[in-house]
Design a protein around this motif. Structure first.
Motif, PDB file in Angstrom:
ATOM      1  N   GLY A 238       0.812  -1.215   0.000  1.00 22.76           N
ATOM      2  CA  GLY A 238       0.000   0.000   0.000  1.00 22.76           C
ATOM      3  C   GLY A 238       0.841   1.258   0.000  1.00 22.76           C
ATOM      4  O   GLY A 238       0.436   2.288   0.547  1.00 22.76           O
ATOM      5  N   THR A 239       2.021   1.196  -0.596  1.00 21.78           N
ATOM      6  CA  THR A 239       2.917   2.353  -0.617  1.00 21.78           C
ATOM      7  C   THR A 239       3.328   2.695  -2.050  1.00 21.78           C
ATOM      8  O   THR A 239       3.210   1.887  -2.971  1.00 21.78           O
ATOM      9  N   LYS A 240       3.774   3.926  -2.223  1.00 24.95           N
ATOM     10  CA  LYS A 240       4.383   4.428  -3.463  1.00 24.95           C
ATOM     11  C   LYS A 240       3.557   4.061  -4.702  1.00 24.95           C
ATOM     12  O   LYS A 240       2.416   4.474  -4.830  1.00 24.95           O
ATOM     13  N   LEU A 241       4.121   3.275  -5.605  1.00 24.74           N
ATOM     14  CA  LEU A 241       3.429   2.961  -6.852  1.00 24.74           C
ATOM     15  C   LEU A 241       2.214   2.071  -6.634  1.00 24.74           C
ATOM     16  O   LEU A 241       1.400   1.909  -7.551  1.00 24.74           O
ATOM     17  N   ARG A 242       2.077   1.514  -5.431  1.00 23.01           N
ATOM     18  CA  ARG A 242       0.939   0.639  -5.131  1.00 23.01           C
ATOM     19  C   ARG A 242      -0.033   1.269  -4.135  1.00 23.01           C
ATOM     20  O   ARG A 242      -0.868   0.576  -3.557  1.00 23.01           O
ATOM     21  N   LYS A 243       0.055   2.573  -3.942  1.00 19.54           N
ATOM     22  CA  LYS A 243      -0.828   3.249  -2.990  1.00 19.54           C
ATOM     23  C   LYS A 243      -2.300   3.114  -3.379  1.00 19.54           C
ATOM     24  O   LYS A 243      -3.181   3.093  -2.509  1.00 19.54           O
ATOM     25  N   GLN A 244      -2.595   3.003  -4.669  1.00 16.77           N
ATOM     26  CA  GLN A 244      -3.985   2.865  -5.110  1.00 16.77           C
ATOM     27  C   GLN A 244      -4.652   1.636  -4.495  1.00 16.77           C
ATOM     28  O   GLN A 244      -5.881   1.603  -4.319  1.00 16.77           O
ATOM     29  N   ASN A 245      -3.865   0.620  -4.139  1.00 16.53           N
ATOM     30  CA  ASN A 245      -4.437  -0.562  -3.482  1.00 16.53           C
ATOM     31  C   ASN A 245      -5.214  -0.188  -2.222  1.00 16.53           C
ATOM     32  O   ASN A 245      -6.232  -0.806  -1.899  1.00 16.53           O
ATOM     33  N   GLN A 286     -12.624   9.693  -6.333  1.00 17.24           N
ATOM     34  CA  GLN A 286     -12.694   8.547  -7.235  1.00 17.24           C
ATOM     35  C   GLN A 286     -14.098   7.963  -7.342  1.00 17.24           C
ATOM     36  O   GLN A 286     -14.493   7.480  -8.411  1.00 17.24           O
ATOM     37  N   ARG A 287     -14.852   8.009  -6.234  1.00 16.49           N
ATOM     38  CA  ARG A 287     -16.205   7.450  -6.242  1.00 16.49           C
ATOM     39  C   ARG A 287     -17.180   8.374  -5.505  1.00 16.49           C
ATOM     40  O   ARG A 287     -17.715   8.021  -4.444  1.00 16.49           O
ATOM     41  N   PRO A 288     -17.439   9.556  -6.019  1.00 15.85           N
ATOM     42  CA  PRO A 288     -18.347  10.482  -5.323  1.00 15.85           C
ATOM     43  C   PRO A 288     -19.784   9.981  -5.248  1.00 15.85           C
ATOM     44  O   PRO A 288     -20.574  10.482  -4.453  1.00 15.85           O
ATOM     45  N   ASP A 289     -20.098   8.981  -6.069  1.00 21.41           N
ATOM     46  CA  ASP A 289     -21.453   8.421  -6.107  1.00 21.41           C
ATOM     47  C   ASP A 289     -21.717   7.407  -5.010  1.00 21.41           C
ATOM     48  O   ASP A 289     -22.857   6.969  -4.833  1.00 21.41           O
ATOM     49  N   LEU A 290     -20.686   7.019  -4.263  1.00 26.28           N
ATOM     50  CA  LEU A 290     -20.799   5.868  -3.360  1.00 26.28           C
ATOM     51  C   LEU A 290     -21.168   6.233  -1.932  1.00 26.28           C
ATOM     52  O   LEU A 290     -21.610   5.371  -1.168  1.00 26.28           O
ATOM     53  N   TYR A 291     -21.027   7.500  -1.539  1.00 23.81           N
ATOM     54  CA  TYR A 291     -21.161   7.871  -0.125  1.00 23.81           C
ATOM     55  C   TYR A 291     -22.211   8.957   0.071  1.00 23.81           C
ATOM     56  O   TYR A 291     -22.456   9.782  -0.812  1.00 23.81           O
ATOM     57  N   ASP A 302      -2.822  17.429  -0.997  1.00 16.51           N
ATOM     58  CA  ASP A 302      -2.055  17.880  -2.163  1.00 16.51           C
ATOM     59  C   ASP A 302      -0.809  17.013  -2.243  1.00 16.51           C
ATOM     60  O   ASP A 302       0.216  17.287  -1.612  1.00 16.51           O
ATOM     61  N   MET A 303      -0.873  15.963  -3.061  1.00 16.08           N
ATOM     62  CA  MET A 303       0.202  14.984  -3.079  1.00 16.08           C
ATOM     63  C   MET A 303       1.400  15.399  -3.940  1.00 16.08           C
ATOM     64  O   MET A 303       2.426  14.716  -3.934  1.00 16.08           O
ATOM     65  N   LEU A 304       1.292  16.512  -4.632  1.00 22.05           N
ATOM     66  CA  LEU A 304       2.434  16.985  -5.408  1.00 22.05           C
ATOM     67  C   LEU A 304       3.322  17.938  -4.622  1.00 22.05           C
ATOM     68  O   LEU A 304       4.451  18.219  -5.040  1.00 22.05           O
ATOM     69  N   ARG A 305       2.817  18.440  -3.497  1.00 20.38           N
ATOM     70  CA  ARG A 305       3.618  19.397  -2.715  1.00 20.38           C
ATOM     71  C   ARG A 305       3.738  19.006  -1.239  1.00 20.38           C
ATOM     72  O   ARG A 305       4.281  19.777  -0.446  1.00 20.38           O
ATOM     73  N   PHE A 328       5.963  10.368  -9.380  1.00 17.17           N
ATOM     74  CA  PHE A 328       5.200  11.576  -9.711  1.00 17.17           C
ATOM     75  C   PHE A 328       3.890  11.204 -10.405  1.00 17.17           C
ATOM     76  O   PHE A 328       2.815  11.716 -10.064  1.00 17.17           O
ATOM     77  N   SER A 329       3.959  10.319 -11.365  1.00 13.22           N
ATOM     78  CA  SER A 329       2.755   9.905 -12.099  1.00 13.22           C
ATOM     79  C   SER A 329       1.746   9.234 -11.169  1.00 13.22           C
ATOM     80  O   SER A 329       0.534   9.471 -11.287  1.00 13.22           O
ATOM     81  N   ALA A 330       2.247   8.393 -10.260  1.00  6.07           N
ATOM     82  CA  ALA A 330       1.351   7.716  -9.323  1.00  6.07           C
ATOM     83  C   ALA A 330       0.695   8.716  -8.369  1.00  6.07           C
ATOM     84  O   ALA A 330      -0.506   8.635  -8.091  1.00  6.07           O
ATOM     85  N   LEU A 331       1.470   9.670  -7.867  1.00  8.05           N
ATOM     86  CA  LEU A 331       0.943  10.686  -6.966  1.00  8.05           C
ATOM     87  C   LEU A 331      -0.113  11.547  -7.657  1.00  8.05           C
ATOM     88  O   LEU A 331      -1.180  11.825  -7.090  1.00  8.05           O
ATOM     89  N   LEU A 332       0.166  11.968  -8.872  1.00  8.14           N
ATOM     90  CA  LEU A 332      -0.778  12.801  -9.616  1.00  8.14           C
ATOM     91  C   LEU A 332      -2.078  12.049  -9.885  1.00  8.14           C
ATOM     92  O   LEU A 332      -3.162  12.649  -9.869  1.00  8.14           O
ATOM     93  N   ALA A 333      -1.985  10.748 -10.086  1.00 14.08           N
ATOM     94  CA  ALA A 333      -3.170   9.953 -10.432  1.00 14.08           C
ATOM     95  C   ALA A 333      -4.199   9.895  -9.310  1.00 14.08           C
ATOM     96  O   ALA A 333      -5.395   9.755  -9.578  1.00 14.08           O
ATOM     97  N   TYR A 334      -3.740   9.998  -8.049  1.00  8.90           N
ATOM     98  CA  TYR A 334      -4.709   9.898  -6.954  1.00  8.90           C
ATOM     99  C   TYR A 334      -4.780  11.129  -6.057  1.00  8.90           C
ATOM    100  O   TYR A 334      -5.622  11.190  -5.150  1.00  8.90           O
ATOM    101  N   SER A 335      -3.935  12.125  -6.263  1.00 10.80           N
ATOM    102  CA  SER A 335      -3.940  13.311  -5.400  1.00 10.80           C
ATOM    103  C   SER A 335      -5.334  13.929  -5.351  1.00 10.80           C
ATOM    104  O   SER A 335      -5.870  14.359  -6.382  1.00 10.80           O
ATOM    105  N   PRO A 336      -5.968  13.986  -4.182  1.00  6.81           N
ATOM    106  CA  PRO A 336      -7.342  14.501  -4.111  1.00  6.81           C
ATOM    107  C   PRO A 336      -7.486  15.912  -4.681  1.00  6.81           C
ATOM    108  O   PRO A 336      -8.432  16.191  -5.429  1.00  6.81           O
ATOM    109  N   TYR A 337      -6.560  16.801  -4.355  1.00  6.17           N
ATOM    110  CA  TYR A 337      -6.639  18.188  -4.824  1.00  6.17           C
ATOM    111  C   TYR A 337      -6.600  18.271  -6.344  1.00  6.17           C
ATOM    112  O   TYR A 337      -7.289  19.095  -6.955  1.00  6.17           O
TER     113      TYR A 337
END
Length: 420
Positions: A238-245, A286-291, A302-305, A328-337
């Motif tokens: 659940g870290t770095k490139l696998r944080k999306q897990n 990622q899933r605003p429809d679920l909650y 803000d996962m880029l800064r 960087f690509s992994a962080l940008l893909a899930y950064s909430p901001y």
């Protein structure tokens, strides 16, 4: 002394935690060649690595603490996200399991080698617990101190369930509620998690959660990858490139609660604190429809800064760094901001922070709240609560905690339509 110092550990290749020593023999808890943990001994007279000896071997459970009391090793493990305690002889031979009151979390078992007894505290999601006295030689446990409460823990129940995440990984979750709950698919449900920094989300009593269950609510705690529930591999998954897990695990938990008749989307609130605030924020975008309600509390958003603010540089070990192209690509893909989408109808959201938070800089929450309010297309409230003269949460006085919990619960109750 006159003999000088003897160097025992000089490489940063694993975790080493000093347990105790018996003369010239020193004992350490380590994950060296043992992702789930073990105990080794180092002799001062022959401290070279090739002379190190395994005393308590690795098991299928995650070793979290070891002490030496009554000429025994007392080892505390995490088994499926709750505590197990085992006693070993000084030569590493298994002696017994310590019988605990139930599925919960233990702390303690400290003492000296010759002590005949030790003390520990046990708590669960529905029981604030007690302090117990444990006779090491006789294997006898007695209640030493128990708080007097105006409620009966026997009126509540906790079950542990397991569900499949997006990639099929088996993930545990605790579900607590007042006995007699009907699975009608509409119970107000509060789902939380953490999933980071090798920290296991263990059963923990909370007055706030008790109040929620008294109102007829379900409290669910998912044990996500990134935590320490199953050792080093579970953490690293659940870290770095696998944080999306981690986010996939949490989304699957919400879906499981709905599919199994505990709740539905309009009655489901999700929340997380700190790294868990990142969890809530990422799952929101990622899933605003679920909650039905979302509460990112003092979250990293803000996962880029993040590594530019206060102590954020220390989180690179879990999150990765923008200086690495793949990370960087992994962080940008899930950064909430950075993943808020203009024109989206988001669920009711209460973002909280403290104006003096030097752990997770409040700018994370400020920026996310402003961007979300700008992107939001619906009529649901999107608010930020800024606690003044307050930090990340540790050491808050009771008055501030009561105000914080009251505001959070009031927001959930109002927006889920809970009848108090």
């Amino acid at each position: 002394g006159e003999g000088g110092f003897t160097e025992l550990l000089y490489e940063f290749d694993a975790i080493y935690t000093f347990v105790d020593n018996e003369g010239d023999t020193f004992y350490f808890m380590t994950d060296l060649d043992a992702p789930m943990g073990r105990v080794i001994s180092v002799d001062l007279n022959a401290p070279e690595r090739e002379n190190w000896r395994e005393v308590v071997g690795e098991t299928s459970d995650s070793l979290r603490a070891v002490s030496m009391v009554g000429d025994m090793f007392i080892a505390t493990y995490v088994h499926d996200a709750y505590s197990r305690v085992k006693v070993y002889a000084m030569d590493g031979g298994y002696v017994r399991d310590v019988k605990l009151p139930g599925l919960g979390n233990v702390m303690g078992f400290e003492g000296e080698q010759g002590d005949p007894e030790t003390f520990y505290m046990f708590m669960s999601h529905i029981d604030p617990g007690a302090v117990y006295r444990y006779d090491v030689e006789a294997d006898e446990t007695k209640v030493f101190r128990r708080p007097k409460l105006q409620y009966d823990s026997e009126d509540y129940s906790t079950e542990q369930v397991f569900y499949a995440s997006k990639d099929g990984t088996r993930v545990p979750m605790f579900v607590s509620y007042r006995k007699g709950l009907e699975r009608n698919g509409k119970n107000p449900t509060y789902l939380t998690g953490y999933g980071g920094f090798n920290i296991p989300s263990m059963p923990r009593f909370s007055v706030r959660n008790l109040l929620w269950m008294e109102m007829g609510g379900v409290y669910a705690q998912a044990n996500l990858r990134g935590g320490g529930e199953y050792g080093k591999e579970w953490h690293e998954a659940g870290t770095k490139l696998r944080k999306q897990n981690v986010f996939d695990d949490f989304i699957a938990a919400a879906e499981w609660l709905i599919e199994n008749g505990y709740t539905d989307t309009p009655h489901l609130a999700i929340s997380g604190r700190s790294n868990g605030g990142l969890l809530a924020g990422a799952c929101l975008v990622q899933r605003p429809d679920l909650y039905g309600v979302v509460l990112p509390i003092v979250g990293v958003l803000d996962m880029l800064r993040f590594e530019k603010f206060t102590v954020g540089r220390g989180w690179v070990s879990d999150y990765g760094s923008v200086d690495d192209p793949d990370e960087f690509s992994a962080l940008l893909a899930y950064s909430p901001y950075h993943n808020l989408v203009p024109g989206t109808e988001y669920p009711p959201t209460l973002i909280t922070t403290g104006d003096h938070d030097d752990r997770v800089f409040p700018a994370h929450s400020f920026k996310f709240a402003a961007a979300m309010q700008a992107a939001h297309a619906g009529g649901a409230p999107v608010l930020i609560r800024i606690d003044t003269k307050a930090g990340h949460g540790g050491g808050k006085p009771s008055a501030k905690l009561i105000e914080e919990y009251t505001d959070e619960l009031a927001f959930i109750v109002e927006n889920l339509g809970v009848e108090c």
